[in-house]
Design an enzyme around this catalytic site. Structure first.
Site, PDB file in Angstrom:
ATOM      1  CB  ALA A   1      32.250   0.944  39.109  1.00 25.71           C
TER       2      ALA A   1
ATOM      3  CG  ASP B   1      31.970  -1.038  35.389  1.00 28.28           C
ATOM      4  OD1 ASP B   1      31.862  -1.596  36.498  1.00 28.28           O
ATOM      5  OD2 ASP B   1      31.450  -1.484  34.346  1.00 28.28           O
TER       6      ASP B   1
ATOM      7  CB  CYS C   1      27.919 -14.198  47.571  1.00 32.37           C
ATOM      8  SG  CYS C   1      28.472 -12.576  47.047  1.00 32.37           S
TER       9      CYS C   1
ATOM     10  CB  THR D   1      33.523 -14.434  39.348  1.00 25.92           C
ATOM     11  OG1 THR D   1      32.944 -14.071  40.622  1.00 25.92           O
ATOM     12  CG2 THR D   1      34.844 -13.736  39.194  1.00 25.92           C
ATOM     13  N   PRO D   2      30.484 -14.926  37.191  1.00 28.67           N
ATOM     14  CG  PRO D   2      29.487 -14.410  35.149  1.00 28.67           C
ATOM     15  CD  PRO D   2      30.745 -14.268  35.919  1.00 28.67           C
TER      16      PRO D   2
ATOM     17  NE  ARG E   1      24.007  -8.673  42.554  1.00 29.15           N
ATOM     18  CZ  ARG E   1      25.281  -8.324  42.712  1.00 29.15           C
ATOM     19  NH1 ARG E   1      26.145  -8.487  41.724  1.00 29.15           N
ATOM     20  NH2 ARG E   1      25.697  -7.813  43.853  1.00 29.15           N
TER      21      ARG E   1
ATOM     22  CG  PHE F   1      35.336 -11.737  54.240  1.00 32.24           C
ATOM     23  CD1 PHE F   1      34.978 -13.055  54.023  1.00 32.24           C
ATOM     24  CD2 PHE F   1      36.685 -11.409  54.210  1.00 32.24           C
ATOM     25  CE1 PHE F   1      35.936 -14.038  53.787  1.00 32.24           C
ATOM     26  CE2 PHE F   1      37.652 -12.381  53.980  1.00 32.24           C
ATOM     27  CZ  PHE F   1      37.277 -13.697  53.770  1.00 32.24           C
TER      28      PHE F   1
ATOM     29  CG  PHE G   1      19.681 -10.557  48.492  1.00 35.46           C
ATOM     30  CD1 PHE G   1      20.188  -9.381  47.950  1.00 35.46           C
ATOM     31  CD2 PHE G   1      20.427 -11.204  49.459  1.00 35.46           C
ATOM     32  CE1 PHE G   1      21.397  -8.854  48.374  1.00 35.46           C
ATOM     33  CE2 PHE G   1      21.653 -10.695  49.899  1.00 35.46           C
ATOM     34  CZ  PHE G   1      22.129  -9.515  49.354  1.00 35.46           C
ATOM     35  CE  LYS G   2      21.549  -8.310  54.112  1.00 38.64           C
ATOM     36  NZ  LYS G   2      22.998  -8.409  54.425  1.00 38.64           N
TER      37      LYS G   2
HETATM   38  N1  LIG Z   1      28.016  -8.322  46.108  1.00 42.45           N
HETATM   39  C1  LIG Z   1      28.652  -8.672  47.207  1.00 42.45           C
HETATM   40  O1  LIG Z   1      28.174  -8.442  48.310  1.00 42.45           O
HETATM   41  C2  LIG Z   1      29.995  -9.354  47.133  1.00 42.45           C
HETATM   42  C3  LIG Z   1      30.737  -9.497  48.319  1.00 42.45           C
HETATM   43  C4  LIG Z   1      31.980 -10.119  48.263  1.00 42.45           C
HETATM   44  C5  LIG Z   1      32.490 -10.556  47.044  1.00 42.45           C
HETATM   45  N2  LIG Z   1      31.764 -10.409  45.906  1.00 42.45           N
HETATM   46  C6  LIG Z   1      32.392 -10.823  44.636  1.00 42.45           C
HETATM   47  O2  LIG Z   1      32.928  -9.639  44.013  1.00 42.45           O
HETATM   48  C7  LIG Z   1      32.824  -9.718  42.588  1.00 42.45           C
HETATM   49  C8  LIG Z   1      32.042  -8.536  42.065  1.00 42.45           C
HETATM   50  O3  LIG Z   1      30.758  -8.586  42.633  1.00 42.45           O
HETATM   51  P1  LIG Z   1      29.764  -7.354  42.521  1.00 42.45           P
HETATM   52  O4  LIG Z   1      28.597  -7.716  43.351  1.00 42.45           O
HETATM   53  O5  LIG Z   1      30.490  -6.082  42.779  1.00 42.45           O
HETATM   54  O6  LIG Z   1      29.381  -7.446  40.963  1.00 42.45           O
HETATM   55  P2  LIG Z   1      28.720  -6.317  40.053  1.00 42.45           P
HETATM   56  O7  LIG Z   1      28.073  -7.005  38.919  1.00 42.45           O
HETATM   57  O8  LIG Z   1      27.929  -5.385  40.901  1.00 42.45           O
HETATM   58  O9  LIG Z   1      29.985  -5.476  39.517  1.00 42.45           O
HETATM   59  C9  LIG Z   1      30.919  -5.964  38.606  1.00 42.45           C
HETATM   60  C10 LIG Z   1      31.253  -4.839  37.617  1.00 42.45           C
HETATM   61  O10 LIG Z   1      32.352  -5.248  36.811  1.00 42.45           O
HETATM   62  C11 LIG Z   1      32.183  -4.637  35.528  1.00 42.45           C
HETATM   63  N3  LIG Z   1      33.052  -5.329  34.576  1.00 42.45           N
HETATM   64  C12 LIG Z   1      32.945  -6.608  34.118  1.00 42.45           C
HETATM   65  N4  LIG Z   1      33.959  -6.881  33.272  1.00 42.45           N
HETATM   66  C13 LIG Z   1      34.724  -5.751  33.185  1.00 42.45           C
HETATM   67  C14 LIG Z   1      35.921  -5.411  32.489  1.00 42.45           C
HETATM   68  N5  LIG Z   1      36.543  -6.311  31.727  1.00 42.45           N
HETATM   69  N6  LIG Z   1      36.403  -4.150  32.621  1.00 42.45           N
HETATM   70  C15 LIG Z   1      35.783  -3.249  33.405  1.00 42.45           C
HETATM   71  N7  LIG Z   1      34.659  -3.511  34.108  1.00 42.45           N
HETATM   72  C16 LIG Z   1      34.137  -4.754  34.009  1.00 42.45           C
HETATM   73  C17 LIG Z   1      30.702  -4.773  35.254  1.00 42.45           C
HETATM   74  O11 LIG Z   1      30.258  -3.854  34.274  1.00 42.45           O
HETATM   75  C18 LIG Z   1      30.119  -4.484  36.653  1.00 42.45           C
HETATM   76  O12 LIG Z   1      29.761  -3.128  36.818  1.00 42.45           O
HETATM   77  C19 LIG Z   1      32.185 -11.087  42.309  1.00 42.45           C
HETATM   78  O13 LIG Z   1      33.233 -12.020  42.112  1.00 42.45           O
HETATM   79  C20 LIG Z   1      31.456 -11.415  43.595  1.00 42.45           C
HETATM   80  O14 LIG Z   1      31.311 -12.806  43.794  1.00 42.45           O
HETATM   81  C21 LIG Z   1      30.533  -9.796  45.923  1.00 42.45           C
HETATM   82  O1  LIG Z   2      19.886 -15.787  59.552  1.00 43.06           O
HETATM   83  C1  LIG Z   2      19.832 -15.501  58.350  1.00 43.06           C
HETATM   84  C2  LIG Z   2      20.786 -14.661  57.720  1.00 43.06           C
HETATM   85  C3  LIG Z   2      20.652 -14.397  56.356  1.00 43.06           C
HETATM   86  N1  LIG Z   2      19.634 -14.935  55.645  1.00 43.06           N
HETATM   87  C4  LIG Z   2      19.532 -14.670  54.196  1.00 43.06           C
HETATM   88  O2  LIG Z   2      20.777 -15.005  53.589  1.00 43.06           O
HETATM   89  C5  LIG Z   2      21.017 -14.185  52.455  1.00 43.06           C
HETATM   90  C6  LIG Z   2      22.393 -13.564  52.504  1.00 43.06           C
HETATM   91  O3  LIG Z   2      22.442 -12.624  53.553  1.00 43.06           O
HETATM   92  P1  LIG Z   2      23.808 -11.903  53.988  1.00 43.06           P
HETATM   93  O4  LIG Z   2      24.858 -12.912  54.170  1.00 43.06           O
HETATM   94  O5  LIG Z   2      23.494 -11.042  55.136  1.00 43.06           O
HETATM   95  O6  LIG Z   2      24.086 -10.944  52.732  1.00 43.06           O
HETATM   96  P2  LIG Z   2      25.152 -10.982  51.531  1.00 43.06           P
HETATM   97  O7  LIG Z   2      25.302  -9.576  51.083  1.00 43.06           O
HETATM   98  O8  LIG Z   2      24.753 -12.019  50.542  1.00 43.06           O
HETATM   99  O9  LIG Z   2      26.555 -11.390  52.207  1.00 43.06           O
HETATM  100  C7  LIG Z   2      27.116 -12.693  52.120  1.00 43.06           C
HETATM  101  O10 LIG Z   2      27.783 -12.850  50.888  1.00 43.06           O
HETATM  102  C8  LIG Z   2      28.825 -11.861  50.641  1.00 43.06           C
HETATM  103  C9  LIG Z   2      29.353 -12.097  49.250  1.00 43.06           C
HETATM  104  O11 LIG Z   2      30.301 -13.093  49.179  1.00 43.06           O
HETATM  105  C10 LIG Z   2      29.900 -12.022  51.731  1.00 43.06           C
HETATM  106  O12 LIG Z   2      30.928 -11.070  51.499  1.00 43.06           O
HETATM  107  C11 LIG Z   2      29.259 -11.822  53.103  1.00 43.06           C
HETATM  108  O13 LIG Z   2      30.237 -12.024  54.119  1.00 43.06           O
HETATM  109  C12 LIG Z   2      28.113 -12.822  53.271  1.00 43.06           C
HETATM  110  O14 LIG Z   2      27.442 -12.585  54.510  1.00 43.06           O
HETATM  111  C13 LIG Z   2      19.880 -13.157  52.441  1.00 43.06           C
HETATM  112  O15 LIG Z   2      18.881 -13.570  51.536  1.00 43.06           O
HETATM  113  C14 LIG Z   2      19.344 -13.197  53.862  1.00 43.06           C
HETATM  114  O16 LIG Z   2      18.005 -12.819  53.951  1.00 43.06           O
HETATM  115  C15 LIG Z   2      18.693 -15.761  56.258  1.00 43.06           C
HETATM  116  O17 LIG Z   2      17.767 -16.252  55.615  1.00 43.06           O
HETATM  117  N2  LIG Z   2      18.818 -16.004  57.603  1.00 43.06           N
END
Ligand SMILES: NC(=O)c1ccc[n+]([C@@H]2O[C@H](COP(=O)([O-])OP(=O)(O)OC[C@H]3O[C@@H](n4cnc5c(N)ncnc54)[C@H](O)[C@@H]3O)[C@@H](O)[C@H]2O)c1
Ligand SMILES: O=c1ccn([C@@H]2O[C@H](COP(=O)(O)OP(=O)(O)O[C@H]3O[C@H](CO)[C@@H](O)[C@H](O)[C@H]3O)[C@@H](O)[C@H]2O)c(=O)[nH]1
Length: 481
Positions: free
Chosen positions: A9, A33, A272, A88-89, A342, A158, A334-335
């Protein structure tokens, strides 16, 4: 009624499932979660993550067809489709340390699914995973086979933070990868039917499993590469007198290049980009593609260079030492529009300044003091674990950090001010008032190009803004670490 369960979650699981619940009233969605406080927050008035528009979506569906629970096993057992969106650290130890993805949480989720399932299920990879993870998951699931059949799909996410709700409402594309077998194709169609509730059909792309898994890593690598490219240019702009904003505008007008994602900055952050590129590098190395691995590694190296270059500018401008000087830090996330820290570049910049014994006064509109202190105490990559499993390494320099409630308090009596997040409110500050209450000479280091450099110079500030023509003061000082 189709039942969906999402394990994890977090920033992805919470918003994506809330959008499915909103758009599919005929589907029951449970988000589960292991973190008790996180689930309690999802069930409360104050959600665990700040994301514009998310409150409304959650509050519309929660208790109707959207549920948050710690009863992981029950909801998994009852579900037809199980999304896995756990951490997925980057591995910190052993084979591939510092690069490879640590699939511990994924594996434990997969084993649990295998253990508790009594009916056939579609298992969806929502987390970002290395290519071929689906194969490993299939082995875990089929190993414990009790006559239950599983289909694995890759459905990478995405969304970007800060715009998650908009991104989920109108995605550029939804990508679904599956096995090219009759059962695999049937599973793809079942997931497609969920998204088809609101996503136009031509935006739902279907591929084989490995293309879907790799496309996620490739998309993030390409996006991050644009930022490292413009950041590399920003260093050259400073050396030559060109203005990076003008260069970005000029090249972005070429429709083949496009204008988005060309904002020079103190460096990219977020959970990411770095993690996924390092993961890609590791996969290339494992496949013997060393030149390809080195090519992508450069994207992360330029990002590290950009952060240390910024610290160097700050220190060298302020008479080569910030020891005992108050430096205001505006922005820690981070933005903008997120409270997420993170891999924020602010961590590396603050640690760099603390290393030079600065006294930091930090303000961010969304990040709590507790979070800032945790971040400045944590080892690299430790942040990407469920919160209750994160080790802490409290260090002394965090005593040199003050976390305050607004930009004016942060800048009072400061020698310098660093802008590290592009929050809109930093564009509208009363910089004359800030100048009047700072030590002189007063320095502004704008890591996000949000200020009007000329106006600040007129007020009397010495200004450094990434990739902009340099102030006479800064020009002759050493520019790289
Ligand atoms: N944050 C983003 O914008 C983003 C975007 C696209 C993809 N992703 C990918 O999605 C995945 C999750 O990212 P996130 O940012 O949501 O992470 P997050 O840390 O916010 O959430 C992950 C959650 O999973 C839970 N968890 C871990 N192991 C578990 C288990 N065995 N059973 C139940 N719960 C469990 C944790 O307690 C945590 O709350 C990662 O692989 C990340 O790379 C993240
Ligand atoms: O022109 C730019 C655009 C972004 N950033 C920086 O790049 C980082 C990432 O920004 P952004 O991509 O907007 O945010 P995220 O939430 O990290 O999203 C990215 O990472 C996610 C996790 O995988 C994907 O799902 C998204 O498509 C991808 O955009 C941030 O620190 C921004 O400040 C810049 O410095 N310059």
């Amino acid at each position: 009624m189709v039942k969906i369960c999402c394990i994890g979650a977090g920033y992805v699981g919470g918003p994506t499932m809330a959008m499915i619940a909103l758009k599919c009233p005929d589907i029951e969605v449970a988000v589960v979660d292991i973190s008790v406080p996180r689930i309690a927050a999802w069930n409360s008035e104050t959600l665990p993550i700040f994301e514009p528009g998310l409150d409304e979506v959650v509050k519309t569906c929660r208790g109707k067809n959207l549920f948050f629970s710690t009863d992981v096993e029950r909801h998994v057992a009852e579900a037809d489709i199980v999304f896995v969106s756990v951490n997925t650290p980057t591995k910190t130890r052993g084979l591939g340390a510092g690069k490879a993805a640590d699939l511990t949480y994924w594996e434990s989720a997969a084993r649990m699914i295998a253990d508790v399932s009594k009916s056939d299920k579609i298992v969806v990879e929502k987390s970002t995973v290395p290519v071929k993870t689906a194969e490993a998951i299939e082995k875990i699931l089929s190993h414990n086979n009790k006559g239950v059949s599983f289909q694995i799909l890759s459905n990478p996410e995405f969304l970007a933070e800060g715009t998650a709700v908009e991104d989920l409402k109108a995605p550029d594309r939804v990508l679904i990868g599956g096995r090219e077998t009759p059962a695999g194709r049937q599973a793809v169609e079942a997931l497609k039917a969920v998204y088809a509730h609101w996503v136009p059909e031509d935006r739902i792309l279907t591929t084989n499993l490995w293309s879907a898994e790799l496309s996620k890593l490739a998309a993030n690598a390409f996006l991050a590469q644009r930022i490292s490219s413009i950041n590399a240019m920003s260093a050259l702009c400073e050396a030559t007198g060109a203005d990076v904003a003008e260069v970005a505008y000029a090249i972005g007008k070429d429709s083949r290049i496009g204008s988005r994602f060309l904002n020079a900055s103190v460096g990219f952050g977020g959970s990411c980009f770095q993690k996924d590129i390092l993961n890609l590098v590791y996969i290339c190395e494992c496949n013997g593609l060393i030149d390809v691995a080195n090519y992508w590694k450069q994207v992360v190296q330029i990002n590290d260079y950009q952060k240390s270059r910024f610290v160097q500018r700050v220190v060298s401008s302020m008479f080569n030492t910030v020891s005992g000087k108050k430096v205001a830090v505006l922005g820690f996330a981070f933005k903008k529009d997120t409270g997420d820290t993170r891999e924020t570049p602010a961590i590396d910049v603050c640690n760099g300044l603390l290393g030079d014994k600065a006294l930091l006064s930090i303000y961010d509109p969304q990040v709590t003091e507790q979070q800032i202190r945790r971040d400045l105490s944590m080892n690299k990559f430790d942040w990407d674990h469920p919160q209750h499993l994160q080790p802490l390494n409290l260090n002394d320099s965090v005593n040199s950090v003050q976390v305050v409630k607004d930009a004016y308090e942060a800048t009072k009596d400061a020698h310098g001010l660093c802008i590290l997040t592009e929050w809109d409110e930093f564009r509208k500050l009363d910089y004359q008032k800030i100048y009047d209450q700072m030590q002189k000479p007063a320095f502004v280091f704008d890591g996000r190009n949000v200020t009007n450099v000329e106006e600040l110079r007129k007020i009397g500030f010495i200004v450094y803004s990434i990739g902009k023509p340099l102030d006479a003061w800064v020009k002759d000082l050493p520019s790289s670490a």
